[in-house]
Design a protein around this motif. Structure first.
Motif, PDB file in Angstrom:
ATOM      1  N   LEU A 385       0.829  -1.199   0.000  1.00 33.11           N
ATOM      2  CA  LEU A 385       0.000   0.000   0.000  1.00 33.11           C
ATOM      3  C   LEU A 385       0.870   1.259   0.000  1.00 33.11           C
ATOM      4  CD1 LEU A 385      -2.805  -1.082   2.509  1.00 33.11           C
ATOM      5  CD2 LEU A 385      -3.019  -0.774   0.038  1.00 33.11           C
ATOM      6  N   LYS A 386       1.979   1.233   0.758  1.00 28.30           N
ATOM      7  CA  LYS A 386       2.856   2.407   0.774  1.00 28.30           C
ATOM      8  C   LYS A 386       3.430   2.653  -0.613  1.00 28.30           C
ATOM      9  CE  LYS A 386       4.278   2.223   5.648  1.00 28.30           C
ATOM     10  NZ  LYS A 386       5.397   2.021   6.588  1.00 28.30           N
ATOM     11  N   GLN A 387       3.875   1.580  -1.294  1.00 32.01           N
ATOM     12  CA  GLN A 387       4.444   1.718  -2.629  1.00 32.01           C
ATOM     13  C   GLN A 387       3.417   2.294  -3.604  1.00 32.01           C
ATOM     14  OE1 GLN A 387       6.032  -1.922  -4.140  1.00 32.01           O
ATOM     15  NE2 GLN A 387       6.824  -1.006  -6.035  1.00 32.01           N
ATOM     16  N   ARG A 388       2.151   1.789  -3.529  1.00 34.75           N
ATOM     17  CA  ARG A 388       1.078   2.308  -4.422  1.00 34.75           C
ATOM     18  C   ARG A 388       0.800   3.763  -4.114  1.00 34.75           C
ATOM     19  NH1 ARG A 388      -3.986  -1.399  -4.054  1.00 34.75           N
ATOM     20  NH2 ARG A 388      -4.725   0.181  -5.552  1.00 34.75           N
ATOM     21  N   LEU A 389       0.826   4.160  -2.822  1.00 31.20           N
ATOM     22  CA  LEU A 389       0.552   5.548  -2.446  1.00 31.20           C
ATOM     23  C   LEU A 389       1.605   6.486  -3.000  1.00 31.20           C
ATOM     24  CD1 LEU A 389      -1.154   7.541  -0.880  1.00 31.20           C
ATOM     25  CD2 LEU A 389       0.202   7.019   1.175  1.00 31.20           C
ATOM     26  N   ALA A 390       2.917   6.073  -2.912  1.00 32.19           N
ATOM     27  CA  ALA A 390       3.990   6.920  -3.431  1.00 32.19           C
ATOM     28  C   ALA A 390       3.862   7.082  -4.935  1.00 32.19           C
ATOM     29  CB  ALA A 390       5.352   6.290  -3.072  1.00 32.19           C
ATOM     30  N   SER A 391       3.508   6.004  -5.629  1.00 36.69           N
ATOM     31  CA  SER A 391       3.351   6.080  -7.079  1.00 36.69           C
ATOM     32  C   SER A 391       2.229   7.024  -7.465  1.00 36.69           C
ATOM     33  CB  SER A 391       3.088   4.680  -7.640  1.00 36.69           C
ATOM     34  OG  SER A 391       2.804   4.732  -9.025  1.00 36.69           O
ATOM     35  N   HIS A 392       1.085   6.927  -6.741  1.00 28.99           N
ATOM     36  CA  HIS A 392      -0.065   7.809  -7.042  1.00 28.99           C
ATOM     37  C   HIS A 392       0.278   9.255  -6.743  1.00 28.99           C
ATOM     38  CE1 HIS A 392      -2.424   4.478  -8.104  1.00 28.99           C
ATOM     39  NE2 HIS A 392      -2.833   4.092  -6.849  1.00 28.99           N
ATOM     40  N   ALA A 393       1.050   9.515  -5.662  1.00 26.60           N
ATOM     41  CA  ALA A 393       1.408  10.895  -5.308  1.00 26.60           C
ATOM     42  C   ALA A 393       2.269  11.506  -6.399  1.00 26.60           C
ATOM     43  CB  ALA A 393       2.140  10.916  -3.958  1.00 26.60           C
ATOM     44  N   ALA A 394       3.290  10.715  -6.882  1.00 21.53           N
ATOM     45  CA  ALA A 394       4.147  11.228  -7.953  1.00 21.53           C
ATOM     46  C   ALA A 394       3.339  11.516  -9.203  1.00 21.53           C
ATOM     47  CB  ALA A 394       5.258  10.202  -8.254  1.00 21.53           C
ATOM     48  N   HIS A 395       2.389  10.668  -9.499  1.00 22.03           N
ATOM     49  CA  HIS A 395       1.542  10.875 -10.682  1.00 22.03           C
ATOM     50  C   HIS A 395       0.696  12.128 -10.537  1.00 22.03           C
ATOM     51  CE1 HIS A 395      -0.420   9.721 -14.344  1.00 22.03           C
ATOM     52  NE2 HIS A 395      -1.624   9.730 -13.744  1.00 22.03           N
ATOM     53  N   LEU A 396       0.181  12.357  -9.342  1.00 22.85           N
ATOM     54  CA  LEU A 396      -0.651  13.542  -9.106  1.00 22.85           C
ATOM     55  C   LEU A 396       0.193  14.813  -9.225  1.00 22.85           C
ATOM     56  CD1 LEU A 396      -2.913  12.406  -6.130  1.00 22.85           C
ATOM     57  CD2 LEU A 396      -3.624  12.937  -8.467  1.00 22.85           C
ATOM     58  N   ARG A 397       1.419  14.740  -8.696  1.00 21.70           N
ATOM     59  CA  ARG A 397       2.277  15.940  -8.800  1.00 21.70           C
ATOM     60  C   ARG A 397       2.582  16.256 -10.265  1.00 21.70           C
ATOM     61  NH1 ARG A 397       4.729  13.551  -4.272  1.00 21.70           N
ATOM     62  NH2 ARG A 397       6.332  12.608  -5.577  1.00 21.70           N
TER      63      ARG A 397
END
Length: 455
Positions: A385-397
């Motif tokens: 879940l942490k890995q998916r969250l970091a990926s989504h955050a980078a995509h949002l930025r």
């Protein structure tokens, strides 16, 4: 009517004729030149042949003519002419060739001077027949043993005395109820219909007799009334008509359930003679005695068979004691077997219960193992879940407006704070707000130019 005859004829043109040829030619001339005619005269020498044909002579004060009416036509007349009757006939003039006799071949017949009444009679008969009032299928058979018989007639009629005499002689045990009504006169038909309706309302008789003595067609005309015919058909009580003589026919005769030729005959049809019923009762009583005797004989035989099967009370009691002892032994054996079965079942249940008791040490080891596996699963899921969250955050930025503004772009908002996407929506002098990656600025529109591309 053409009373003259043509002189030219094939047979007459021959030199010499035989009698047969002459009679045939004369018959052809008569039939061809004289149409159907009405003729009035007095009946004499009347004969009703076994074939159903009528033969008679029709005469007046100065002449006579032979007449014949064939069976099919005679059946439709409604009365049988008698010697001396004055009648009117509709006939063809013909010649009976074997004898050379001139004769009238009658198609229809009515009483002389009563033609209008007879025509009215035929019209009413045809109308009611077309409605089905005379159908044999709707007619009922009067009860053979009536409790009471009703008589619809005049209290002064001779027919009433004849009917009462016949009933007293044949069936004195049957009660008689008289429903008086006039049998002659202008309102006779309506009064007779009302008397039949009254008998149905009172419902105190099983059979109705509608009777009157003979007379002319005028005397019997009340029985040709349409209301009377409909009252007869609507009657819930069977109606026997006995009007006039055997040769007299009225509408009431056709509508009635049974037609009797005379009033006395109507009384005879209403019930069987008392002597005949007594004979039938005696015969029935004899049959009943024979049947009772057979039943007594059969009962005696059954009693003998039952007596042969009887045993003494001591022997019966001994048999019952033996049977009771056998049942007691069987009950004891069944009880012992049931006890053994129950004990075995209890032992089996005890073993199954022991096998199902919990083992705390084994269960503790299992709980520790499950807890360890749970912690491992939680750690693995958390890392994913942490890995998916970091990926989504980078995509949002990467997709956010900050990155766009950092590359040198600005967001233009109008005086109301709305984002401006097209220059043509602005107007000169309008105040704008420009949002940059760092800070904001206020500007005013000085001019609006057409789209010239970004570079």
């Amino acid at each position: 009517m053409n009373a003259g005859f043509a002189s030219a004829h094939d047979d007459f043109s021959r030199g010499i004729l035989t009698i047969s040829q002459l009679n045939r030619a004369v018959a052809a001339l008569l039939e061809r030149n004289i149409p159907l005619v009405w003729v009035r005269g007095e009946v004499s020498n009347f004969t009703a042949a076994a074939s159903g044909h009528w033969y008679f002579t029709l005469k007046d004060g100065g002449a006579a003519a032979r007449g014949v009416m064939f069976r099919g036509r005679a059946m439709l007349v409604g009365f049988t002419p008698r010697e001396g009757d004055r009648i009117e006939v509709r006939a063809r003039v013909s010649l009976y060739e074997p004898r050379g006799d001139y004769q009238l071949q009658v198609e229809s017949m009515r009483r002389a001077g009563q033609g209008d009444l007879f025509e009215a009679f035929l019209r009413l008969k045809e109308k009611l027949a077309a409605e089905g009032l005379f159908d044999a299928g709707r007619k009922r058979t009067p009860p053979a043993v009536p409790r009471a018989v009703g008589i619809v007639t005049s209290l002064q009629a001779a027919a009433l005395r004849d009917v009462l005499t016949a009933l007293a002689r044949r069936a004195p045990h049957v009660a008689v109820v008289i429903y008086p009504a006039p049998v002659q006169g202008e309102d006779a038909g309506l009064r007779l219909a009302q008397a039949i309706a009254l008998a149905n309302r009172r419902a105190e008789v099983d059979t109705l007799l509608l009777v009157r003595g003979g007379g002319s067609i005028e005397d019997l005309w009340g029985f040709n009334h349409e209301e009377l015919a409909r009252a007869i058909v609507a009657s819930a009580i069977p109606v026997i008509s006995g009007v006039g003589h055997e040769t007299d026919f009225t509408i009431a005769d056709f509508a009635a359930d049974v037609r009797a030729p005379t009033p006395t005959a109507a009384a005879e049809l209403a019930s069987l003679p008392r002597a005949q019923w007594l004979a039938r009762m005696a015969q029935a009583a004899q049959g009943l005695r024979r049947a009772q005797r057979r039943r007594l004989e059969q009962a005696g035989q059954r009693l003998d068979r039952a007596a042969a099967q009887l045993i003494s009370p001591r022997e019966r009691l001994s048999r019952q004691q033996d049977r009771l002892a056998g049942l007691a032994r069987g009950l004891g054996a069944a009880w012992s077997a049931a006890q053994r079965d129950r004990a075995a079942e209890v032992g089996l249940l005890r073993q199954r219960l022991i096998a199902q008791l919990p083992d705390p040490a084994r269960m503790a080891v299992r709980v520790d193992d499950l807890a360890r596996r749970l912690r491992q699963c939680q750690a693995y899921q958390l890392a994913g879940l942490k890995q998916r969250l970091a990926s989504h955050a980078a995509h949002l930025r990467a997709l956010g407006p900050e990155q766009t503004l950092a590359r040198g772009y600005a967001i233009v908002r109008d005086e109301h704070g709305g984002i401006v996407r097209q220059a043509r929506t602005l107007h000169a002098g309008e105040r704008l707000e420009l949002n940059f990656a760092e800070g904001t600025a206020q500007a005013a529109v000085t001019a609006i130019e057409p789209d010239r591309g970004l570079l």
